[in-house]
Design a protein around this motif. Structure first.
Motif, PDB file in Angstrom:
ATOM      1  N   TRP A 471      -2.473  -6.176  20.697  1.00 25.08           N
ATOM      2  CA  TRP A 471      -3.100  -7.243  21.491  1.00 25.08           C
ATOM      3  C   TRP A 471      -3.349  -8.432  20.570  1.00 25.08           C
ATOM      4  O   TRP A 471      -3.997  -8.313  19.542  1.00 25.08           O
ATOM      5  CB  TRP A 471      -4.412  -6.751  22.086  1.00 25.08           C
ATOM      6  CG  TRP A 471      -5.166  -7.793  22.851  1.00 25.08           C
ATOM      7  CD1 TRP A 471      -6.284  -8.463  22.441  1.00 25.08           C
ATOM      8  CD2 TRP A 471      -4.877  -8.289  24.156  1.00 25.08           C
ATOM      9  NE1 TRP A 471      -6.698  -9.345  23.420  1.00 25.08           N
ATOM     10  CE2 TRP A 471      -5.851  -9.260  24.477  1.00 25.08           C
ATOM     11  CE3 TRP A 471      -3.867  -8.011  25.085  1.00 25.08           C
ATOM     12  CZ2 TRP A 471      -5.866  -9.948  25.687  1.00 25.08           C
ATOM     13  CZ3 TRP A 471      -3.874  -8.696  26.296  1.00 25.08           C
ATOM     14  CH2 TRP A 471      -4.861  -9.652  26.591  1.00 25.08           C
ATOM     15  N   GLY A 472      -2.817  -9.572  20.954  1.00 23.80           N
ATOM     16  CA  GLY A 472      -3.002 -10.792  20.189  1.00 23.80           C
ATOM     17  C   GLY A 472      -2.111 -11.871  20.749  1.00 23.80           C
ATOM     18  O   GLY A 472      -1.220 -11.601  21.561  1.00 23.80           O
ATOM     19  N   GLY A 473      -2.343 -13.110  20.320  1.00 23.74           N
ATOM     20  CA  GLY A 473      -1.674 -14.214  20.976  1.00 23.74           C
ATOM     21  C   GLY A 473      -0.842 -15.090  20.083  1.00 23.74           C
ATOM     22  O   GLY A 473      -0.666 -14.830  18.890  1.00 23.74           O
ATOM     23  N   GLY A 478      -4.426 -17.873  18.409  1.00 23.51           N
ATOM     24  CA  GLY A 478      -4.676 -17.275  17.109  1.00 23.51           C
ATOM     25  C   GLY A 478      -3.525 -16.440  16.587  1.00 23.51           C
ATOM     26  O   GLY A 478      -2.397 -16.510  17.066  1.00 23.51           O
ATOM     27  N   TYR A 479      -3.828 -15.614  15.584  1.00 26.25           N
ATOM     28  CA  TYR A 479      -2.814 -14.788  14.923  1.00 26.25           C
ATOM     29  C   TYR A 479      -3.472 -13.526  14.395  1.00 26.25           C
ATOM     30  O   TYR A 479      -4.696 -13.454  14.228  1.00 26.25           O
ATOM     31  CB  TYR A 479      -2.120 -15.549  13.794  1.00 26.25           C
ATOM     32  CG  TYR A 479      -3.018 -16.443  12.979  1.00 26.25           C
ATOM     33  CD1 TYR A 479      -3.769 -15.945  11.912  1.00 26.25           C
ATOM     34  CD2 TYR A 479      -3.143 -17.800  13.288  1.00 26.25           C
ATOM     35  CE1 TYR A 479      -4.599 -16.767  11.167  1.00 26.25           C
ATOM     36  CE2 TYR A 479      -3.978 -18.629  12.544  1.00 26.25           C
ATOM     37  CZ  TYR A 479      -4.701 -18.106  11.477  1.00 26.25           C
ATOM     38  OH  TYR A 479      -5.532 -18.910  10.742  1.00 26.25           O
ATOM     39  N   GLY A 480      -2.657 -12.527  14.130  1.00 27.85           N
ATOM     40  CA  GLY A 480      -3.171 -11.196  13.838  1.00 27.85           C
ATOM     41  C   GLY A 480      -3.151 -10.370  15.109  1.00 27.85           C
ATOM     42  O   GLY A 480      -3.086 -10.907  16.229  1.00 27.85           O
ATOM     43  N   ARG A 481      -3.187  -9.045  14.954  1.00 28.95           N
ATOM     44  CA  ARG A 481      -3.121  -8.157  16.104  1.00 28.95           C
ATOM     45  C   ARG A 481      -4.250  -7.146  16.076  1.00 28.95           C
ATOM     46  O   ARG A 481      -4.553  -6.560  15.038  1.00 28.95           O
ATOM     47  CB  ARG A 481      -1.760  -7.420  16.134  1.00 28.95           C
ATOM     48  CG  ARG A 481      -0.574  -8.341  16.439  1.00 28.95           C
ATOM     49  CD  ARG A 481      -0.673  -8.915  17.834  1.00 28.95           C
ATOM     50  NE  ARG A 481       0.388  -9.862  18.176  1.00 28.95           N
ATOM     51  CZ  ARG A 481       0.268 -11.173  18.102  1.00 28.95           C
ATOM     52  NH1 ARG A 481      -0.841 -11.723  17.624  1.00 28.95           N
ATOM     53  NH2 ARG A 481       1.260 -11.956  18.492  1.00 28.95           N
ATOM     54  N   ASP A 482      -4.876  -6.957  17.233  1.00 32.70           N
ATOM     55  CA  ASP A 482      -5.827  -5.876  17.428  1.00 32.70           C
ATOM     56  C   ASP A 482      -5.087  -4.691  18.054  1.00 32.70           C
ATOM     57  O   ASP A 482      -4.009  -4.848  18.645  1.00 32.70           O
ATOM     58  CB  ASP A 482      -6.965  -6.318  18.350  1.00 32.70           C
ATOM     59  CG  ASP A 482      -7.870  -7.352  17.698  1.00 32.70           C
ATOM     60  OD1 ASP A 482      -8.133  -7.228  16.491  1.00 32.70           O
ATOM     61  OD2 ASP A 482      -8.318  -8.280  18.398  1.00 32.70           O
ATOM     62  N   LEU A 483      -5.696  -3.513  17.939  1.00 30.89           N
ATOM     63  CA  LEU A 483      -5.135  -2.277  18.479  1.00 30.89           C
ATOM     64  C   LEU A 483      -3.799  -1.934  17.794  1.00 30.89           C
ATOM     65  O   LEU A 483      -3.251  -2.747  17.068  1.00 30.89           O
ATOM     66  CB  LEU A 483      -4.953  -2.348  19.999  1.00 30.89           C
ATOM     67  CG  LEU A 483      -6.227  -2.664  20.808  1.00 30.89           C
ATOM     68  CD1 LEU A 483      -5.885  -2.816  22.294  1.00 30.89           C
ATOM     69  CD2 LEU A 483      -7.277  -1.587  20.619  1.00 30.89           C
TER      70      LEU A 483
END
Length: 503
Positions: A471-473, A478-483
């Protein structure tokens, strides 16, 4: 497209005779948590924690200073080597123990979250459930990480790629999902072998502090540190601190810019999950009833205070009338109220007076610009910061309500005629977090999803999440990923070790 303006008539369901969600015994210590213990802040600097359903103060927490952040960072630095030296199995077992502890306190955490944020109990329970799942996933993922195979990539030289923790991570979390957004950062940060200092939103710190209280005996001192406070002071010091190796934020675009600027001085890594303005592109072969039913949840979950909310519909003009009629029918039956007013409550209040004013300001400006209200359209009678679930129609291209993140229970509806136009207009926003495509044509679904400039694109659904997928955009999101395992990658660094073995 024609429709009649209509305010949601049911109003806010109150719970005057219902027992309180929480008692004083349920509250966490109203203090900072540093080096494994709760510590007092300055007694003259307190922040009111307000129940947005009633506008009553339910707790007061200390307003953290730069010195409080420095003390917490020092504890994280002191604890980092011990935690990093644990093998993945050992850290995994701790994360499973954390998940078990949370699971044993699900009801308490859900009630505390609803009391602090006003969200319905069903939403809070979902938050706690995914929080637990996030820790369980990361506990497993850290034991199965993959990397480039060791081998000779230069003659007579063996290359080995190591994954190492970064060190100390600064975490700043938002008010809309206090516990869940903390978990999305804490679980991979801890799994990867880092220590951390987290600053929860000053508006919603209670479940983060309760988390620290619940797991204090499971984590070594210094691994987890919590400092309350405002972004301009505590958050800024965390972002600029020279001993913090990375700053990870979930929050607004403005907060992301401020954090990135503060982090630039020490060239630390930055992980940003910011806002969204999710387009919902509905083609003429889509099922209008299914789309409207899905948006009942995806547009109004957590009262629309959701960065992935289905808030901006682009529907083909040939089915726009039917779709709007069905959507308005869904919205008019949403149950709005205090969380303790019933298990069927679906929409709660805005989190604060300031955010309530911001959302209602968007609605007033939209009406002044000639946008028509099909459902809702304004504030509901207090107490509490309630806004009626709203559908705005006949929204012209480029209108403020269709471009800016309202972050409330508001869906705008625009129409289009050609696929190319739909894709262009969907992408014509500064944010790029999520989107959805509605069509029964598989070729179109693949082609359009590939052209949409968003980090997540759903097909014939919206706002469905899983711990296994990132999850990220893009763009302003923004930048970087969660999960997922991608989050683990974000909180580690690669080291190449090359051995000369020529004989």
């Amino acid at each position: 497209m024609t429709t009649t303006a209509h305010h949601t008539g049911a109003g806010v369901r109150r719970a005057a005779d219902a027992p309180p969600l929480i008692t004083s015994a349920d509250l966490p210590p109203a203090r900072h948590f540093v080096d494994g213990a709760f510590l007092d802040g300055a007694p003259e600097r307190l922040i009111d924690v307000v129940d947005p359903s009633t506008e009553e103060v339910i707790a007061r927490v200390p307003e953290g200073t730069a010195e409080d952040i420095d003390r917490a960072v020092a504890a994280a630095v002191a604890g980092k080597d011990r935690w990093a030296r644990l093998v993945p199995r050992e850290r995994s077992e701790v994360l499973h123990a954390v998940a078990d502890r949370l699971a044993g306190h699900t009801d308490l955490l859900a009630r505390l979250e609803s009391a602090n944020t006003g969200k319905p109990l069903a939403v809070s329970r979902d938050d706690v459930g995914m929080t637990i799942d996030t820790f369980r996933f990361m506990a497993g993922a850290v034991r199965a990480s993959t990397s480039m195979a060791a081998g000779d990539y230069a003659e007579h030289h063996l290359s080995v790629i190591l994954r190492e923790p970064l060190g100390v991570i600064g975490v700043i979390t938002p008010w809309n999902y206090p516990l869940l957004m903390a978990a999305w950062k804490l679980a991979p940060v801890l799994a990867a072998g880092n220590t951390l200092v987290i600053k929860p939103s000053e508006q919603t710190p209670l479940t983060t502090l309760k988390f620290a209280e619940l797991v204090a005996d499971l984590l070594p001192p210094g691994v987890l540190n919590v400092v309350n406070g405002h972004g301009a002071v505590a958050g800024a010091r965390l972002a600029e601190h020279p001993d913090v190796n990375m700053i990870a934020l979930t929050g607004s675009v403005a907060s992301g810019r401020a954090v990135a600027r503060a982090a630039a001085g020490s060239l630390k890594r930055v992980h940003l999950e910011l806002g969204g303005k999710a387009p919902v592109v509905i083609f003429p072969d889509a099922d209008p009833a299914a789309a409207a039913s899905a948006l009942r949840v995806a547009g109004f979950w957590n009262a629309g205070q959701e960065c992935g909310a289905a808030c901006r519909v682009l529907v083909h003009e040939s089915i726009a009338g039917e779709f709007v009629e069905r959507l308005v029918g869904e919205v008019r039956t949403l149950a709005v109220g205090e969380p303790r007013a019933g298990e069927d409550i679906e929409v709660g209040p805005m989190v604060s007076r300031a955010h309530f004013d911001r959302v209602t300001g968007f609605l007033e400006r939209a009406k002044a610009e000639g946008v028509r209200v099909a459902a809702g359209g304004g504030a509901l009678e207090g107490p509490g910061f309630f806004v009626a679930p709203t559908v705005l129609v006949d929204v012209p291209e480029g209108a403020e309500a269709a471009r800016e993140e309202i972050f409330g229970p508001v869906i705008t509806v625009e129409t289009f005629t050609e696929e190319e136009e739909a894709v262009r207009r969907a992408n014509d926003v500064p944010l790029g977090l999520s989107a959805s495509v509605w069509t029964e044509n598989a070729r179109r679904a693949h082609a359009v999803a590939a052209r949409l400039d968003f980090g997540t694109v759903w097909v014939n659904s919206h706002l469905v999440l899983a711990s296994e997928v990132p999850w990220g955009g893009f763009k302003g999101s923004g930048y970087g990923r969660d999960l997922s395992v991608y989050a683990l990658d974000d909180y580690t660094r690669t080291k190449h070790v090359m051995h000369n073995h020529e004989r």
